[in-house]
Design an enzyme around this catalytic site. Structure first.
Site, short mmCIF file in Angstrom:
data_model
loop_
_atom_site.label_atom_id
_atom_site.label_comp_id
_atom_site.label_asym_id
_atom_site.label_seq_id
_atom_site.Cartn_x
_atom_site.Cartn_y
_atom_site.Cartn_z
N ASN A 152 58.88 -140.68 42.65
CA ASN A 152 58.21 -141.67 43.49
C ASN A 152 59.30 -142.59 44.05
OD1 ASN A 152 56.70 -143.73 44.59
ND2 ASN A 152 55.86 -144.45 42.63
N LYS B 18 58.99 -144.88 46.21
CA LYS B 18 58.48 -146.22 46.54
C LYS B 18 58.98 -146.66 47.92
CE LYS B 18 58.01 -147.15 41.66
NZ LYS B 18 57.97 -148.09 40.56
N HIS C 271 48.47 -146.31 42.08
CA HIS C 271 49.68 -146.80 41.41
C HIS C 271 49.48 -148.29 41.09
CE1 HIS C 271 53.78 -147.96 40.57
NE2 HIS C 271 54.04 -146.69 40.38
N GLU D 222 51.34 -150.72 41.31
CA GLU D 222 51.84 -151.65 42.34
C GLU D 222 50.82 -151.80 43.46
OE1 GLU D 222 55.55 -149.60 42.86
OE2 GLU D 222 56.16 -150.25 40.86
N GLU E 290 50.89 -144.49 33.26
CA GLU E 290 52.06 -145.34 33.45
C GLU E 290 51.79 -146.74 32.89
OE1 GLU E 290 54.65 -143.82 36.92
OE2 GLU E 290 53.10 -145.09 37.78
N GLY F 149 59.85 -149.70 35.75
CA GLY F 149 61.00 -150.41 36.32
C GLY F 149 61.64 -151.41 35.37
N SER G 179 59.99 -145.85 33.40
CA SER G 179 61.39 -145.82 32.96
C SER G 179 61.83 -144.46 32.38
CB SER G 179 61.69 -146.95 31.97
OG SER G 179 61.49 -148.20 32.59
P1 PGA Z 1 60.15 -146.24 37.03
O1 PGA Z 1 58.84 -146.15 37.96
O2 PGA Z 1 60.54 -144.86 36.65
O3 PGA Z 1 61.18 -146.92 37.90
O4 PGA Z 1 59.79 -147.06 35.84
C1 PGA Z 1 57.80 -145.25 37.68
C2 PGA Z 1 56.69 -145.39 38.68
O5 PGA Z 1 56.37 -146.52 39.06
O6 PGA Z 1 56.10 -144.39 39.11
#
Ligand code: PGA
Length: 264
Positions: A10, A12, A104, A106, A176, A182, A222
């Site tokens: 992803n 983003k 997601h 976010e 997640e 992140g 992560s």
């Molecule tokens: P990350 O993000 O691997 O940077 O933690 C995962 C995601 O948001 O899909």
């Protein structure tokens, strides 16, 4: 039953078209040496503006275009109309997508997406012949309050509401934990597997055992080259949704390579 693993990147809101193409080429040149069943399903989700750029280079490696699938990071549930700033499933398909990420955290957090909207998107994606990657996960507060399972079960029941068992079977869920996204703090693999098993039970309850056995449920938060082997060794983790570590070809390719060490 054996489920084919998925490693999804992803990206983003990162990378201009030229950068996206370059990173995609870096992944493509790695996967070209491998074939299924060894190679997991590799999915890349660039920004909307780079979908065509990456789709245009994915099919010239002699693989028939199948080694790397492309995903959109969001879509609208309507086919067309006055929805400024949105794209439809058909548009995502037209830009080369096979998958669409929805729900997601976010998007839920910053763009107020609700479970109801995510359900409409999932239905539209499946009706359009694409595969939804439905994200779910708890906040740190919810985890500390001991309501992780209840919260996620609610998200999953809502997302799958009114979808046929056949369509659920083809779908993908990504668990997640928000506190792991992140942050560099990966969820303990045994605990991630426990939550994923719980999700599979909810799918069984809603859509039956066949759908629960077939649906692929990924872990995200992560994920790094150093964590994937342990994650993939768990009984119910079918792959990963990778954010930060998918932005460099070296780390993403290493995640694919380490996945192949575990899952065949
Ligand atoms: P990350 O993000 O691997 O940077 O933690 C995962 C995601 O948001 O899909």
């Amino acid at each position: 039953m054996s489920r084919k693993p998925i490693i999804a990147g992803n990206w983003k809101m990162n990378l201009l078209q030229s950068e996206a193409k370059e990173l995609f080429e870096g992944i493509k040149s790695f996967v070209k040496d491998y074939t299924a069943p060894q190679l997991p399903t590799v999915v890349i989700a660039p920004t909307f503006t780079s979908l065509c750029a990456v789709s245009s280079v994915r099919c010239d490696c002699g693989c028939g275009g199948n080694k790397i699938s492309v995903a959109a990071q969001n879509c609208h549930w309507e086919n067309s109309g006055a929805y400024t700033g949105e794209i439809s499933v058909e548009m995502a398909k037209d830009a080369g997508c096979d998958y669409i990420i929805i729900g997601h955290s976010e998007r839920r957090q910053y763009f107020s997406e609700t479970d109801e909207m995510i359900n409409k998107k999932a239905k539209a994606i499946l009706a359009g012949g694409l595969i939804p990657i439905i994200c779910c996960g708890e906040t740190l507060e919810q985890r500390e309050a001991g309501i992780t399972d209840e919260h996620i079960a609610t998200q999953i029941r809502a997302a799958l509401s009114g979808i046929s068992s056949e369509d659920v079977a083809k779908s993908v869920i990504a668990y997640e934990p928000i506190w792991a996204i992140g942050t560099g703090k990966t969820c303990d693999s045994v605990e991630a597997n426990r939550v994923i098993k719980m999700i599979r039970n909810v799918v069984k309850e809603v859509s039956g055992s066949e759908a629960a056995d077939s649906i692929r449920i990924l872990y995200g938060g992560s994920v790094k080259p150093s964590t994937i082997e342990e994650q993939m060794s768990q009984s119910d983790i079918d792959g990963a949704l990778v954010g930060g570590a998918s932005l460099k070809a070296d780390s993403f390719n290493e995640i694919i390579a380490n996945t192949m060490k575990v899952a065949v």
